[in-house]
Scaffold this active site. Structure first.
Site, short mmCIF file in Angstrom:
data_model
loop_
_atom_site.label_atom_id
_atom_site.label_comp_id
_atom_site.label_asym_id
_atom_site.label_seq_id
_atom_site.Cartn_x
_atom_site.Cartn_y
_atom_site.Cartn_z
N GLY A 1 14.18 37.21 41.96
CA GLY A 1 13.98 38.24 40.95
C GLY A 1 14.83 38.04 39.71
O GLY A 1 14.35 38.17 38.58
N SER A 2 16.10 37.72 39.91
CA SER A 2 16.98 37.54 38.75
C SER A 2 16.49 36.37 37.90
O SER A 2 16.45 36.45 36.66
CB SER A 2 18.42 37.27 39.20
OG SER A 2 18.88 38.34 39.99
N ASN B 1 15.71 50.65 41.38
CA ASN B 1 16.28 50.21 42.66
C ASN B 1 17.34 51.16 43.20
O ASN B 1 17.59 51.18 44.40
CB ASN B 1 16.87 48.81 42.51
CG ASN B 1 17.76 48.66 41.29
OD1 ASN B 1 17.31 48.88 40.17
ND2 ASN B 1 19.01 48.32 41.49
N GLN C 1 11.16 46.25 43.07
CA GLN C 1 11.23 47.30 44.09
C GLN C 1 9.85 47.88 44.41
O GLN C 1 9.73 48.65 45.36
CB GLN C 1 12.15 48.43 43.63
CG GLN C 1 13.62 48.06 43.58
CD GLN C 1 14.24 47.86 44.96
OE1 GLN C 1 13.79 48.40 45.96
NE2 GLN C 1 15.28 47.05 45.01
N HIS D 1 12.33 38.75 49.11
CA HIS D 1 13.22 39.35 50.10
C HIS D 1 13.27 40.87 50.05
O HIS D 1 13.88 41.49 50.92
CB HIS D 1 14.63 38.73 50.01
CG HIS D 1 15.46 39.21 48.87
ND1 HIS D 1 16.44 40.16 49.03
CD2 HIS D 1 15.48 38.86 47.57
CE1 HIS D 1 17.04 40.36 47.86
NE2 HIS D 1 16.47 39.58 46.96
N CYS E 1 24.85 45.13 43.38
CA CYS E 1 25.61 44.38 42.39
C CYS E 1 26.81 45.17 41.88
O CYS E 1 27.80 44.60 41.46
CB CYS E 1 24.72 44.03 41.20
SG CYS E 1 23.11 43.45 41.71
#
Ligand SMILES: *Cc1c(COP(=O)(O)O)cnc(C)c1O
Length: 391
Positions: free
Chosen positions: A71-72, A152, A180, A202, A326
């Protein structure tokens, strides 16, 4: 009891997904770019996966799906790519104050380098972005609007279709971080007016370190990772074939079971929310009460710190979170909660519990049994808790 309520951070991989991946480690392990039967088998795995993902998102063509390392990476690829490709058209980007750091930190860096100016839209007390505010923020030099599909931390589902319509009308590209949302609620890129989308395996019971982006035909996103010509020259590097096959398998399963999973989780979510509100005084549900991911519960619990609750829950076998993975570990309160107008004090006491379809009613009952005494014990020790009862 061992209760996992941190599914917004990551999920367990489905056994069927692991089963689908194994042959791509043991038999079809060829490099898809090579010229032999091993390569062809691997290539077929990639093609099938691309077709599956396109179908699940209702993309017009499988060639609009590109696999990434998560995703990042997908968010970075799209933001950096669009800013580079459309710099002659303009240099203004619109986002919200509640985006994931993969969006916010990337835009901040591009802004610091002087490449773009960014409008960070406010959200309301429920975490909703107003499509009218998007419309009002669009300027002639606006090249991109990026608003997440669902948050999220607090689970609020954004009016993405309406925001997409505003962007279409103004001729501005629209990206949504749907990490999400995909596999959790219906996501249809055509119906929702989406030009660009990010997902990661994931978060829906697929493997870690593999994701995909949807790039509508005709939208220019140059490669961020250069080298070989993989992924139609948009993302160099030998493909993570087993991971990609696993991503597609997980998405296929989650899409087939979407309605049933949503129904099941919504019932458990609402039971958990009602149970907490009934048993613990001075709590505040963070995020929208109904326009909310089926698996998300996030409470502000006044007078105590998230870390203490998490520690005590963990001692009793319950895995939860304060919000984004994070930001945990740092003492900064959540940027999402602050943007929603929640005080520093209350933001420090946030507790996020995110369910999966494997969450059981017994687990919810167990949490409802152990959480109130934990909160009471911590409040009794808290110097800011009004002694002798609630205010
Ligand atoms: C988890 C998450 C990401 C990052 O995905 P990774 O695959 O972990 O890099 C991005 N955006 C949102 C909204 C997320 O929840």
């Amino acid at each position: 009891m061992h209760v996992y309520l941190d599914n917004a951070a990551t999920t367990k991989v489905l056994p069927e997904v692991i089963e689908a991946m194994i042959p791509y480690y043991t038999e079809y392990y060829g490099n898809p770019s090579s010229f032999h039967s091993f390569a062809r088998d691997a290539h077929k795995g990639l093609d099938d996966a691309r077709r599956t993902v396109a179908k699940c998102l209702n993309a017009a063509n499988p060639s609009e799906i590109y696999f990434t390392g998560g995703g990042s990476e997908g968010d970075n690829m799209i933001l950096r790519g669009v800013v580079q490709a459309y710099r002659k058209k303009g240099n203004h980007v619109i986002t919200s104050k509640i985006e994931h750091h993969a969006i916010l930190h990337t835009l901040q860096e591009l802004e610091d380098k002087g490449l773009i100016t960014v409008t960070y839209l406010d959200v309301d007390e429920n975490g909703l972005v107003d499509p009218e505010a998007v419309k009002a923020a669009i300027r002639p030099e606006t090249i991109l609007v990026t608003i997440m599909t669902a948050n999220n931390e607090v689970g609020t589902i954004e009016p993405v279709k309406e925001i997409g319509a505003v962007c279409r009308e103004a001729g501005v590209l629209f990206h949504t971080d749907a990490v999400q949302a995909v596999g959790h609620i219906p996501v249809d890129v055509q119906d929702m007016n989406i030009d660009l989308l990010t997902l990661t395996a994931h978060k829906f019971h697929g493997p870690k370190g593999v994701g995909a982006v949807y790039i509508k035909k005709g939208v220019r996103v140059p490669a961020m990772i250069t080298g070989g010509g993989q992924e139609n020259k948009k993302r160099a590097g030998t493909e993570n074939v087993p991971g990609i096959v696993g991503l597609a398998k997980a998405l296929e399963i989650q899409t087939a079971n979407l309605e049933a999973n949503m129904r099941k989780m919504t019932a458990l979510r609402d039971k958990l929310i009602a149970g907490v509100e009934e048993r613990i005084k001075t709590v505040h549900l963070n995020g929208h009460r109904t326009q909310r991911l089926p698996n998300n519960v996030n409470f502000g619990i006044r007078y105590i710190e998230s870390e203490s609750i998490l520690l005590m829950l963990d001692l009793q076998g319950v895995a939860a979170s304060s919000g984004s993975a994070c930001t945990s570990g740092s003492l900064d309160p959540s940027h999402v909660l602050l943007a929603m107008g929640i005080s520093h004090e209350e933001a420090n006491g946030s507790l996020r519990m995110t369910l999966s379809e494997f969450t059981t009613e017994e687990e919810i009952d167990y949490v409802l049994e152990i959480l109130p005494p934990i909160v009471q014990r911590l409040r009794d020790m808290s110097p800011i808790y009004p002694k002798g009862g609630e205010e």
